[in-house]
Design a protein around this motif. Structure first.
Motif, PDB file in Angstrom:
ATOM      1  N   VAL A  20      35.668  32.723  48.639  1.00  0.00           N
ATOM      2  CA  VAL A  20      35.884  33.934  49.434  1.00  0.00           C
ATOM      3  C   VAL A  20      36.860  34.832  48.694  1.00  0.00           C
ATOM      4  CG1 VAL A  20      35.439  32.795  51.654  1.00  0.00           C
ATOM      5  CG2 VAL A  20      37.766  32.843  50.730  1.00  0.00           C
ATOM      6  N   GLY A  21      36.843  36.123  49.010  1.00  0.00           N
ATOM      7  CA  GLY A  21      37.751  37.040  48.348  1.00  0.00           C
ATOM      8  C   GLY A  21      39.158  37.021  48.902  1.00  0.00           C
ATOM      9  N   ASP A  22      39.276  36.850  50.198  1.00  0.00           N
ATOM     10  CA  ASP A  22      40.532  37.005  50.928  1.00  0.00           C
ATOM     11  C   ASP A  22      41.255  35.670  51.072  1.00  0.00           C
ATOM     12  OD1 ASP A  22      42.551  37.548  52.732  1.00  0.00           O
ATOM     13  OD2 ASP A  22      41.241  38.209  54.348  1.00  0.00           O
ATOM     14  N   PRO A  67      35.918  41.022  37.599  1.00  0.00           N
ATOM     15  CA  PRO A  67      36.836  40.324  36.702  1.00  0.00           C
ATOM     16  C   PRO A  67      37.615  39.199  37.384  1.00  0.00           C
ATOM     17  CG  PRO A  67      36.917  42.672  36.286  1.00  0.00           C
ATOM     18  CD  PRO A  67      36.087  42.487  37.528  1.00  0.00           C
ATOM     19  N   SER A  68      38.066  39.437  38.609  1.00  0.00           N
ATOM     20  CA  SER A  68      38.780  38.398  39.345  1.00  0.00           C
ATOM     21  C   SER A  68      37.845  37.230  39.650  1.00  0.00           C
ATOM     22  CB  SER A  68      39.367  38.976  40.635  1.00  0.00           C
ATOM     23  OG  SER A  68      40.164  38.024  41.303  1.00  0.00           O
ATOM     24  N   GLY A 114      30.904  46.874  30.771  1.00  0.00           N
ATOM     25  CA  GLY A 114      31.990  46.154  31.424  1.00  0.00           C
ATOM     26  C   GLY A 114      31.961  44.662  31.188  1.00  0.00           C
ATOM     27  N   LEU A 115      32.185  43.927  32.253  1.00  0.00           N
ATOM     28  CA  LEU A 115      32.370  42.485  32.174  1.00  0.00           C
ATOM     29  C   LEU A 115      31.170  41.770  31.563  1.00  0.00           C
ATOM     30  CD1 LEU A 115      33.921  40.279  34.906  1.00  0.00           C
ATOM     31  CD2 LEU A 115      31.749  39.614  33.944  1.00  0.00           C
ATOM     32  N   ILE A 116      29.971  42.049  32.068  1.00  0.00           N
ATOM     33  CA  ILE A 116      28.788  41.334  31.586  1.00  0.00           C
ATOM     34  C   ILE A 116      28.516  41.691  30.129  1.00  0.00           C
ATOM     35  CG2 ILE A 116      26.283  41.090  31.907  1.00  0.00           C
ATOM     36  CD1 ILE A 116      26.791  41.152  34.922  1.00  0.00           C
ATOM     37  N   THR A 185      28.447  39.152  39.220  1.00  0.00           N
ATOM     38  CA  THR A 185      29.261  38.331  38.322  1.00  0.00           C
ATOM     39  C   THR A 185      29.064  36.856  38.601  1.00  0.00           C
ATOM     40  OG1 THR A 185      30.927  40.065  38.111  1.00  0.00           O
ATOM     41  CG2 THR A 185      31.616  37.826  37.578  1.00  0.00           C
ATOM     42  N   LEU A 186      29.112  36.474  39.867  1.00  0.00           N
ATOM     43  CA  LEU A 186      28.935  35.069  40.234  1.00  0.00           C
ATOM     44  C   LEU A 186      27.569  34.548  39.802  1.00  0.00           C
ATOM     45  CD1 LEU A 186      29.751  32.476  41.746  1.00  0.00           C
ATOM     46  CD2 LEU A 186      28.871  33.524  43.837  1.00  0.00           C
TER      47      LEU A 186
END
Length: 239
Positions: A20-22, A67-68, A114-116, A185-186
């Protein structure tokens, strides 16, 4: 290579992980586990490991954005995680998807670069789709419940406040029914690292109907219902 943000020890993270993000959401969901242990709190990336219906499961915080998510995914994988389900929020891009309902992503669109780009070294699009079998299990479980859900593509945005007046039309016209920030990303990294990943997203707002937001109480209720469903699915995975 050893993790430098998730400071849990090898063996303290389960093979099956709900992400989860939070961090507050991670803390809430950890209360559903039997004998939960906080195995990381460094950088606010709370990670709990316990048992659900007799199966060992971790609940981890991935923060906001690709990124996170990438850092947390890579480090959880270093520590032994193999199956990931993201429980997050999503803004609907079509009017028929209502607040408090769920989206199960069948794929995730993203902007090139970017990231990818850093992982694959060019601007060619790479597949960002979830594991079929894990997604099918989540869809089947949702179908057996009284929870209303939609299966479809989402757009993974890198900028929460960058939407202009054409944003909804642009991305919905390309077949996306929701927008969030981490699924591409995941899914991409999961394929790259040969793990399995899927997601269940709570509809928190609808950009196609004016941007109304779900109430805090209704959001928490929807998160709790989805969390128990996801934990059950993860508890039934047999390697």
């Amino acid at each position: 290579m050893n993790p430098v943000h998730i400071l849990a020890k090898k063996g303290e993270v389960a093979e099956n992980v709900l992400v989860v993000g939070d961090p507050g959401r991670a803390r809430l969901i950890s209360s559903f586990l039997d004998s939960p242990q906080l195995v990381n709190e460094n950088r606010g990336f709370l990670v709990y490991t316990g048992f659900y219906k007799g199966s060992r499961i971790s609940v981890a915080t991935h923060g906001i954005g690709g990124p996170s998510m990438a850092i947390v995914f890579e480090e959880l994988h270093m520590l032994g995680a193999k199956n990931f389900v993201r429980l997050g929020t999503v803004g609907a891009l079509v009017p028929e998807v209502k607040l408090g309902e769920y989206i199960v992503p069948s794929g995730a669109s993203y902007n090139p670069g970017g990231l990818i780009f850093q992982y694959i070294g060019d601007l060619t699009s790479s597949s960002a789709s979830p594991d079929f079998n894990l997604t099918q299990k989540l869809v089947s479980s949702l179908g057996s419940s009284n929870l209303r859900f939609h299966v479809g593509n989402v757009f993974s945005s890198d900028a929460f406040y960058a939407e202009d007046k054409n944003f909804v039309e642009k991305w919905s016209s390309r077949g996306n029914i929701g927008v969030e920030m981490e699924c591409a990303t995941l899914f991409f990294l999961s394929k790259l690292r040969k793990t399995k990943a899927a997601a269940v997203l709570v509809v928190s707002d609808n950009l196609a109907t004016g941007g109304d937001w779900i109430s805090k109480d209704e959001l928490e209720r929807s998160v709790k219902e989805a969390a128990k469903l996801i934990l059950t699915v993860l508890s039934e995975i047999k390697e």
